[in-house]
Design an enzyme around this catalytic site. Structure first.
Site, PDB file in Angstrom:
ATOM      1  N   THR A 164       0.855  -1.179   0.035  1.00 18.87           N
ATOM      2  CA  THR A 164      -0.003   0.027  -0.043  1.00 18.87           C
ATOM      3  C   THR A 164       0.856   1.297   0.016  1.00 18.87           C
ATOM      4  O   THR A 164       0.569   2.278  -0.871  1.00 18.87           O
ATOM      5  CB  THR A 164      -0.885   0.139   1.329  1.00 18.87           C
ATOM      6  OG1 THR A 164      -1.835  -1.090   1.123  1.00 18.87           O
ATOM      7  CG2 THR A 164      -1.790   1.162   1.280  1.00 18.87           C
ATOM      8  N   ASN A 209      -4.849  -9.422  -8.317  1.00 23.32           N
ATOM      9  CA  ASN A 209      -4.953 -10.094  -6.948  1.00 23.32           C
ATOM     10  C   ASN A 209      -6.226 -11.133  -6.808  1.00 23.32           C
ATOM     11  O   ASN A 209      -6.220 -11.929  -6.072  1.00 23.32           O
ATOM     12  CB  ASN A 209      -4.911  -9.253  -5.835  1.00 23.32           C
ATOM     13  CG  ASN A 209      -6.035  -8.157  -5.902  1.00 23.32           C
ATOM     14  OD1 ASN A 209      -5.935  -7.427  -6.971  1.00 23.32           O
ATOM     15  ND2 ASN A 209      -6.675  -7.884  -5.153  1.00 23.32           N
ATOM     16  N   GLN A 248       1.386  -9.172  -6.375  1.00 26.29           N
ATOM     17  CA  GLN A 248       0.957 -10.671  -6.789  1.00 26.29           C
ATOM     18  C   GLN A 248       1.777 -11.394  -7.659  1.00 26.29           C
ATOM     19  O   GLN A 248       1.561 -12.626  -7.791  1.00 26.29           O
ATOM     20  CB  GLN A 248      -0.567 -10.715  -7.098  1.00 26.29           C
ATOM     21  CG  GLN A 248      -1.610 -10.134  -5.891  1.00 26.29           C
ATOM     22  CD  GLN A 248      -1.520 -11.083  -4.905  1.00 26.29           C
ATOM     23  OE1 GLN A 248      -1.395 -12.322  -5.085  1.00 26.29           O
ATOM     24  NE2 GLN A 248      -2.295 -10.729  -3.899  1.00 26.29           N
ATOM     25  N   SER A 285       5.561  -6.303  -1.863  1.00 26.47           N
ATOM     26  CA  SER A 285       5.181  -6.521  -0.720  1.00 26.47           C
ATOM     27  C   SER A 285       5.550  -8.010  -0.106  1.00 26.47           C
ATOM     28  O   SER A 285       4.948  -8.911  -0.637  1.00 26.47           O
ATOM     29  CB  SER A 285       3.642  -6.478  -0.376  1.00 26.47           C
ATOM     30  OG  SER A 285       3.099  -6.608   0.799  1.00 26.47           O
ATOM     31  N   HIS A 316       5.057 -10.016   2.635  1.00 28.37           N
ATOM     32  CA  HIS A 316       4.061 -10.928   3.061  1.00 28.37           C
ATOM     33  C   HIS A 316       3.186 -11.646   2.032  1.00 28.37           C
ATOM     34  O   HIS A 316       2.840 -12.611   2.504  1.00 28.37           O
ATOM     35  CB  HIS A 316       3.148 -10.144   4.025  1.00 28.37           C
ATOM     36  CG  HIS A 316       2.062  -9.592   3.652  1.00 28.37           C
ATOM     37  ND1 HIS A 316       0.805 -10.069   3.546  1.00 28.37           N
ATOM     38  CD2 HIS A 316       1.937  -8.274   3.172  1.00 28.37           C
ATOM     39  CE1 HIS A 316      -0.106  -9.173   3.212  1.00 28.37           C
ATOM     40  NE2 HIS A 316       0.570  -8.054   2.801  1.00 28.37           N
ATOM     41  N   THR A 332      13.074   6.611  10.028  1.00 31.19           N
ATOM     42  CA  THR A 332      14.042   5.628  10.330  1.00 31.19           C
ATOM     43  C   THR A 332      14.033   3.986   9.762  1.00 31.19           C
ATOM     44  O   THR A 332      12.825   3.745   9.680  1.00 31.19           O
ATOM     45  CB  THR A 332      14.256   5.157  11.933  1.00 31.19           C
ATOM     46  OG1 THR A 332      14.509   6.603  12.560  1.00 31.19           O
ATOM     47  CG2 THR A 332      15.632   4.305  12.456  1.00 31.19           C
ATOM     48  N   CYS A 353     -21.002  -9.672   1.756  1.00 27.17           N
ATOM     49  CA  CYS A 353     -22.783  -9.880   1.895  1.00 27.17           C
ATOM     50  C   CYS A 353     -23.327  -9.227   2.548  1.00 27.17           C
ATOM     51  O   CYS A 353     -22.889  -9.157   4.009  1.00 27.17           O
ATOM     52  CB  CYS A 353     -22.758 -11.614   1.693  1.00 27.17           C
ATOM     53  SG  CYS A 353     -24.227 -12.002   2.302  1.00 27.17           S
TER      54      CYS A 353
END
Ligand code: PLP
Length: 380
Positions: free
Chosen positions: A70, A149, A178, A198, A200, A236, A323
């Site tokens: 992001t 994604n 992705q 990213s 993760h 930092t 939903c």
């Protein structure tokens, strides 16, 4: 547990965690400090930068460590638009970008930029002719994701780069979040100027990532401060985070080299078996799809109820739409494929990792078949 939600996040690799812990324990100095302890931490960051650069085939100075996808997307898009606003006010993206690209474009539109949103075909792919027609002398930025994604569609990044390259005032940003570690991409050959990652998503840690920014490019800083990371990302530097990003990149390339063909076989098997189930509409393209994502819809059923049925058997998948009691929220990405609201409101995503086994896929398929049958019966 059968975890088929690896596009949401992957399990951190043990070696990545170990390197994070080691650096945080032994080298916790501020890498900008002038003393020797700070210097050692700084050297670790530079070594990680050089490793990341070498994996991406770019210069070491072109790697900016960030807190993840992001942040990288926001810095790239808003940073370029602000920095080069005097060159033109037209920016281009696709209609199926992740919110961390879509929303910055919307913010820029509110601030006077003219935005073109490129449509996609039934497979979720943009047309390079549409891009050619949209480009003007006022265009300063094009941002197109490498791999979607939700549905896994791979965009023609090299062709897009060749078009943009004819417009010297325009920069090319790619959300590679992705794609990295699953679908090869040559950043230099594809004339990519900025590229977001990213960690993760590839066995690294949440809150870590990087942005590739080609050397000659300046990016307005969104965070004013201590001018770290080429003044592009003040704050930092997260030493252990940076080291762990490089480690995760290495680990994920090793897994890629070892297990890609296995993943591709499992992906084709899963795709074929799913498309034969009554009541399923496939959303992922058959050709030109990343090997870790399969998306389908169950138009006559409620995808949230379906996902909960799988969860009862400890199978974790993702529904790309939420939903509510009366109306079903539609997946924006699947909506853009033009298959109608019923399909867009009932999508399900399965996403694999290099750890996923054929046995897990077969068990998941069995439970998927049973659940669809059971839920269809209940509806009668
Ligand atoms: C294509 C894409 N872009 C950006 C992001 C955001 O990344 P992060 O979670 O690191 O902020 C994601 C995460 O789901 C993604 O899939």
């Amino acid at each position: 547990m059968i975890y088929l939600d690896n596009s949401a996040t992957t399990k951190p690799d043990r070696s990545v965690l170990e390197s994070y812990t080691k650096i945080s324990t032994d080298f916790w100095a501020n890498p900008s400090s002038m003393h020797q302890f700070g210097g050692e931490a700084g050297q670790l960051v530079e070594r990680a930068r050089s490793q990341a650069a070498s994996i991406l085939g770019v210069n070491t100075s072109e790697i900016i460590f960030t807190s993840g996808g992001t942040e990288s997307n926001n810095i790239a898009i808003k940073g370029i638009a602000i920095q080069y606003a005097n060159r033109g006010n037209h920016i281009i993206t696709s209609k199926i970008e992740h919110p961390s690209v879509r929303e910055p474009f919307e913010q820029l539109a509110e601030n006077g930029f003219r935005v073109t949103y490129l449509p996609v075909d039934l497979d979720g792919r943009i047309s390079v002719d549409d891009l050619k027609n949209a480009m003007t002398e006022e265009t300063i930025l094009v941002s197109v994701m490498h791999v979607n994604n939700e549905i896994g569609t791979i965009q023609p990044i090299e062709e897009i780069g060749a078009i943009i390259n004819k417009y010297p005032k325009c920069f090319f940003h790619v959300d590679g979040i992705q794609g990295f570690g699953k679908v090869p991409l040559d950043l230099v050959k594809s004339k990519v100027d900025l590229y977001s990652l990213s960690a993760h998503k590839f066995y690294g840690l949440k809150g870590t990532g990087l942005l590739y920014v080609r050397d000659a490019i300046q990016v307005a800083s969104l965070l004013a401060g201590g001018n770290q990371e080429r003044r592009i990302r003040s704050g930092t530097v997260n030493v252990a985070g940076a080291v762990s990003v490089a480690k995760a990149m290495r680990v994920s390339m090793e897994k890629y080299n070892k297990y890609l063909s296995k993943m591709k076989e499992m992906h084709s098997f899963l795709y074929r078996e799913l498309s034969e189930i009554n009541g399923i509409v496939m959303n992922s393209p058959l050709a030109g799809c990343a090997p870790h994502i399969v998306n389908f819809s169950i138009p006559e059923l409620n995808n949230e109820v379906f996902a909960r049925t799988l969860e009862e058997k400890q199978i974790y998948v993702s529904t790309t739409s939420a939903c509510s009691s009366k109306t079903r929220a539609l997946s924006k990405v699947v909506s853009e494929l033009g298959k109608g609201d019923k399909v867009a409101g009932s999508s399900v995503r399965l996403s694999l990792s290099f750890e996923t086994t054929q046995e897990e896929i077969e068990t998941a398929l069995e439970v998927i078949r049973e659940s669809i049958e059971k839920l269809s019966e209940l509806k009668k």
